[in-house]
Design a protein around this motif. Structure first.
Motif, PDB file in Angstrom:
ATOM      1  N   GLY A  34       0.808  -1.206   0.000  1.00 50.10           N
ATOM      2  CA  GLY A  34       0.000   0.000   0.000  1.00 50.10           C
ATOM      3  C   GLY A  34       0.846   1.264   0.000  1.00 50.10           C
ATOM      4  O   GLY A  34       0.574   2.206  -0.760  1.00 50.10           O
ATOM      5  N   VAL A  35       1.868   1.313   0.841  1.00 55.46           N
ATOM      6  CA  VAL A  35       2.737   2.490   0.905  1.00 55.46           C
ATOM      7  C   VAL A  35       3.459   2.690  -0.414  1.00 55.46           C
ATOM      8  O   VAL A  35       3.582   3.819  -0.917  1.00 55.46           O
ATOM      9  CB  VAL A  35       3.734   2.359   2.067  1.00 55.46           C
ATOM     10  CG1 VAL A  35       4.778   3.466   2.020  1.00 55.46           C
ATOM     11  CG2 VAL A  35       3.002   2.390   3.411  1.00 55.46           C
ATOM     12  N   ALA A  36       3.948   1.609  -1.008  1.00 54.04           N
ATOM     13  CA  ALA A  36       4.660   1.722  -2.276  1.00 54.04           C
ATOM     14  C   ALA A  36       3.745   2.223  -3.386  1.00 54.04           C
ATOM     15  O   ALA A  36       4.141   3.065  -4.209  1.00 54.04           O
ATOM     16  CB  ALA A  36       5.273   0.375  -2.656  1.00 54.04           C
ATOM     17  N   ALA A  37       2.512   1.722  -3.423  1.00 54.04           N
ATOM     18  CA  ALA A  37       1.573   2.172  -4.455  1.00 54.04           C
ATOM     19  C   ALA A  37       1.233   3.642  -4.278  1.00 54.04           C
ATOM     20  O   ALA A  37       1.145   4.400  -5.264  1.00 54.04           O
ATOM     21  CB  ALA A  37       0.294   1.329  -4.402  1.00 54.04           C
ATOM     22  N   LEU A  38       1.045   4.080  -3.048  1.00 55.12           N
ATOM     23  CA  LEU A  38       0.761   5.487  -2.784  1.00 55.12           C
ATOM     24  C   LEU A  38       1.936   6.361  -3.196  1.00 55.12           C
ATOM     25  O   LEU A  38       1.757   7.456  -3.758  1.00 55.12           O
ATOM     26  CB  LEU A  38       0.449   5.678  -1.301  1.00 55.12           C
ATOM     27  CG  LEU A  38       0.006   7.078  -0.869  1.00 55.12           C
ATOM     28  CD1 LEU A  38      -1.301   7.467  -1.556  1.00 55.12           C
ATOM     29  CD2 LEU A  38      -0.160   7.127   0.651  1.00 55.12           C
ATOM     30  N   PHE A  39       3.140   5.896  -2.949  1.00 54.46           N
ATOM     31  CA  PHE A  39       4.333   6.647  -3.334  1.00 54.46           C
ATOM     32  C   PHE A  39       4.408   6.831  -4.847  1.00 54.46           C
ATOM     33  O   PHE A  39       4.755   7.914  -5.337  1.00 54.46           O
ATOM     34  CB  PHE A  39       5.587   5.940  -2.821  1.00 54.46           C
ATOM     35  CG  PHE A  39       6.866   6.636  -3.197  1.00 54.46           C
ATOM     36  CD1 PHE A  39       7.166   7.881  -2.681  1.00 54.46           C
ATOM     37  CD2 PHE A  39       7.760   6.043  -4.067  1.00 54.46           C
ATOM     38  CE1 PHE A  39       8.352   8.523  -3.025  1.00 54.46           C
ATOM     39  CE2 PHE A  39       8.933   6.677  -4.429  1.00 54.46           C
ATOM     40  CZ  PHE A  39       9.243   7.919  -3.900  1.00 54.46           C
ATOM     41  N   VAL A  40       4.081   5.779  -5.589  1.00 56.53           N
ATOM     42  CA  VAL A  40       4.094   5.886  -7.047  1.00 56.53           C
ATOM     43  C   VAL A  40       3.111   6.954  -7.510  1.00 56.53           C
ATOM     44  O   VAL A  40       3.413   7.761  -8.398  1.00 56.53           O
ATOM     45  CB  VAL A  40       3.762   4.525  -7.696  1.00 56.53           C
ATOM     46  CG1 VAL A  40       3.551   4.675  -9.199  1.00 56.53           C
ATOM     47  CG2 VAL A  40       4.874   3.526  -7.430  1.00 56.53           C
ATOM     48  N   MET A  41       1.920   6.980  -6.928  1.00 57.35           N
ATOM     49  CA  MET A  41       0.925   7.961  -7.334  1.00 57.35           C
ATOM     50  C   MET A  41       1.395   9.381  -7.027  1.00 57.35           C
ATOM     51  O   MET A  41       1.254  10.290  -7.859  1.00 57.35           O
ATOM     52  CB  MET A  41      -0.407   7.671  -6.640  1.00 57.35           C
ATOM     53  CG  MET A  41      -1.509   8.633  -7.010  1.00 57.35           C
ATOM     54  SD  MET A  41      -3.152   8.049  -6.536  1.00 57.35           S
ATOM     55  CE  MET A  41      -2.913   7.719  -4.795  1.00 57.35           C
ATOM     56  N   VAL A  42       1.968   9.601  -5.843  1.00 59.28           N
ATOM     57  CA  VAL A  42       2.475  10.919  -5.500  1.00 59.28           C
ATOM     58  C   VAL A  42       3.628  11.303  -6.427  1.00 59.28           C
ATOM     59  O   VAL A  42       3.751  12.459  -6.850  1.00 59.28           O
ATOM     60  CB  VAL A  42       2.910  10.951  -4.026  1.00 59.28           C
ATOM     61  CG1 VAL A  42       3.580  12.278  -3.677  1.00 59.28           C
ATOM     62  CG2 VAL A  42       1.714  10.717  -3.113  1.00 59.28           C
ATOM     63  N   HIS A  43       4.465  10.348  -6.758  1.00 71.00           N
ATOM     64  CA  HIS A  43       5.560  10.576  -7.710  1.00 71.00           C
ATOM     65  C   HIS A  43       5.033  11.071  -9.051  1.00 71.00           C
ATOM     66  O   HIS A  43       5.597  11.991  -9.656  1.00 71.00           O
ATOM     67  CB  HIS A  43       6.336   9.266  -7.884  1.00 71.00           C
ATOM     68  CG  HIS A  43       7.200   9.202  -9.099  1.00 71.00           C
ATOM     69  ND1 HIS A  43       8.362   9.929  -9.248  1.00 71.00           N
ATOM     70  CD2 HIS A  43       7.066   8.468 -10.239  1.00 71.00           C
ATOM     71  CE1 HIS A  43       8.912   9.662 -10.415  1.00 71.00           C
ATOM     72  NE2 HIS A  43       8.154   8.782 -11.034  1.00 71.00           N
ATOM     73  N   HIS A  44       3.945  10.503  -9.507  1.00 68.23           N
ATOM     74  CA  HIS A  44       3.388  10.920 -10.793  1.00 68.23           C
ATOM     75  C   HIS A  44       2.797  12.328 -10.713  1.00 68.23           C
ATOM     76  O   HIS A  44       2.866  13.083 -11.684  1.00 68.23           O
ATOM     77  CB  HIS A  44       2.348   9.908 -11.257  1.00 68.23           C
ATOM     78  CG  HIS A  44       2.963   8.633 -11.727  1.00 68.23           C
ATOM     79  ND1 HIS A  44       2.293   7.445 -11.724  1.00 68.23           N
ATOM     80  CD2 HIS A  44       4.205   8.366 -12.197  1.00 68.23           C
ATOM     81  CE1 HIS A  44       3.086   6.497 -12.183  1.00 68.23           C
ATOM     82  NE2 HIS A  44       4.248   7.038 -12.467  1.00 68.23           N
ATOM     83  N   CYS A  45       2.219  12.686  -9.580  1.00 70.49           N
ATOM     84  CA  CYS A  45       1.792  14.074  -9.399  1.00 70.49           C
ATOM     85  C   CYS A  45       2.997  15.004  -9.466  1.00 70.49           C
ATOM     86  O   CYS A  45       2.926  16.100 -10.046  1.00 70.49           O
ATOM     87  CB  CYS A  45       1.074  14.233  -8.054  1.00 70.49           C
ATOM     88  SG  CYS A  45      -0.526  13.382  -7.927  1.00 70.49           S
ATOM     89  N   TRP A  46       4.096  14.588  -8.872  1.00 67.15           N
ATOM     90  CA  TRP A  46       5.329  15.378  -8.915  1.00 67.15           C
ATOM     91  C   TRP A  46       5.812  15.548 -10.356  1.00 67.15           C
ATOM     92  O   TRP A  46       6.205  16.649 -10.771  1.00 67.15           O
ATOM     93  CB  TRP A  46       6.397  14.696  -8.066  1.00 67.15           C
ATOM     94  CG  TRP A  46       7.681  15.459  -7.922  1.00 67.15           C
ATOM     95  CD1 TRP A  46       8.017  16.308  -6.901  1.00 67.15           C
ATOM     96  CD2 TRP A  46       8.799  15.445  -8.817  1.00 67.15           C
ATOM     97  NE1 TRP A  46       9.269  16.823  -7.114  1.00 67.15           N
ATOM     98  CE2 TRP A  46       9.777  16.311  -8.281  1.00 67.15           C
ATOM     99  CE3 TRP A  46       9.066  14.793 -10.010  1.00 67.15           C
ATOM    100  CZ2 TRP A  46      11.001  16.539  -8.901  1.00 67.15           C
ATOM    101  CZ3 TRP A  46      10.280  15.021 -10.642  1.00 67.15           C
ATOM    102  CH2 TRP A  46      11.237  15.874 -10.090  1.00 67.15           C
TER     103      TRP A  46
END
Length: 397
Positions: A34-46
């Motif tokens: 879950g944490v890794a998937a959330l990080f990917v999504m935030v990365h894409h916003c970045w």
């Protein structure tokens, strides 16, 4: 959205794994997903808000968000680990290749094909992925057949390339178990690493070998690391008591120092070798979490919201990119200045929408396929659910 370094996805597991000698699940693994998937999504916003990748054009204190690619290291190692838990408790026996193939297809294809339809709909009606034209009939065929890492076609969802890689790793999984069972973990991992390293060394000068880089061969090493790390599940008490949770940061620190010293442009250019170097640290971390250490981290990862996020992390990965792109390009970009204001606005708007959509999407296309392992079982569950709904709305006599 197609990330410049190629997107990553959380390797889908069959469900909560169980430790040796007990019937409970392995606490913490769903939380890591879950944490890794959330990080990917935030990365894409970045990425949307700060163009110029692989250079860091954003605030230095947000520079770590540039490295969303490293979630792939976690996902792939965790995928090998999760798949190997059951064989590790059975002398590394798979229990039938046909059964394994059926379960993998049942697990990854229904949500993937549903997400493909979702992504095509957004790309055709709202906005295409950055750097891609509208998907074509070839896109539908190539992505529908999981051939996107072999054949080019306009992508409806940049995240989908890694699903093909994941499927290819499933094909070699039985062979890895066979070598491990007959020759041992060190030999299996050594063979895989040597073959992949040879590809990396020869690729720049040998075009035929260079073509293999499309398959992201370093992922095979990461996957094998996960398989080997799963051996801790069936190991004796002496091995399980080793300080895996301390060995993990010791393995990670040298790699992180190199990343900081060399910078983002160099690191992205050398992801092949950096991924391989970081893999053992992730494997050691998983071994530590699987044995319950560090206890504070395991408890944190096993908090209900984080564990719940992990339960639909595969779907979140599959559908978040079109949502992030659509919200950013249609709502954020026309109204908010680029840079930090746009990034923060994208977080506030896109992340909740993606999470809620993914949870609803998973309730239909992912979670039922985790709970019910065949069409008859799924149909029976659907009929039972429908009967309960009818009984609930039926007026009282």
């Amino acid at each position: 959205m197609k990330s410049p370094e190629r997107d990553v996805q959380p390797g889908p597991a069959d469900g909560p794994e169980r430790p040796a000698g007990g019937r409970g699940r392995l606490a913490g693994l769903d939380g890591i997903r879950g944490v890794a998937a959330l990080f990917v999504m935030v990365h894409h916003c970045w990425l949307m808000a700060f163009p110029g990748y692989p250079a860091n054009t954003g605030p230095s204190w947000l520079g770590w968000l540039l490295y969303g690619h490293f979630a792939v290291v976690v996902f792939i190692v965790l995928s090998g680990f999760s798949l190997a838990v059951s064989p590790a408790r059975s002398q590394w026996r798979l229990g039938g290749m046909g059964r394994f193939a059926q379960r993998r297809a049942w697990r990854i294809l229904p949500p993937y094909w549903a997400a493909l339809a979702f992504s095509l709909l957004i790309a055709w009606t709202l906005v295409a992925q950055p750097g891609e034209g509208p998907p074509t009939a070839k896109s539908v065929a190539v992505y529908g057949l999981l051939l996107q890492d072999l054949f080019g076609a306009p992508s409806p969802n940049g995240a989908f390339w890694s699903i093909a890689i994941e499927a290819q790793l499933y094909l070699v999984f039985p062979l890895l178990l066979l070598i491990l069972r007959r020759a041992g973990a060190a030999v299996m991992l050594g063979i895989v690493t040597a073959l992949v390293a040879a590809i990396g060394l020869l690729a720049p000068g040998v075009p035929a070998v260079g073509m293999l880089m499309r398959l992201t061969p370093q992922f095979a090493v990461l996957f094998a690391v996960g398989v080997v790390a799963a051996g801790v599940i069936a190991a004796d008490g002496r091995v399980r008591r080793l300080p895996w949770h301390w060995l993990a940061p010791l393995a990670a620190v040298p790699v992180l120092v190199v990343i900081v010293v060399q910078g983002s442009v160099w690191t992205v250019k050398h992801y092949f070798w950096v991924d391989i170097a970081l893999g053992p640290a992730v494997g050691l971390l998983l071994a530590g979490v699987a044995t319950g250490r560090p206890a504070a981290l395991v408890r944190l990862l096993d908090l209900r919201p984080i564990r719940s996020l992990g339960s639909f992390s595969y779907t979140l990965y599959l559908i978040h990119a079109p949502i992030v792109v659509a919200i950013y390009q249609l709502i954020v970009a026309p109204r908010v200045p680029a840079g930090l204001p746009a990034f923060l606005t994208a977080l506030v708007l896109a992340v909740p929408v993606a999470l809620l959509t993914a949870r609803a999407f998973a309730a239909v296309f992912e979670l039922p396929f985790q709970r019910h392992r065949s069409w008859p079982a799924l149909r029976e569950a659907a009929r039972a659910r429908l009967s309960r709904m009818r009984a609930a709305i039926r007026p009282a006599p």
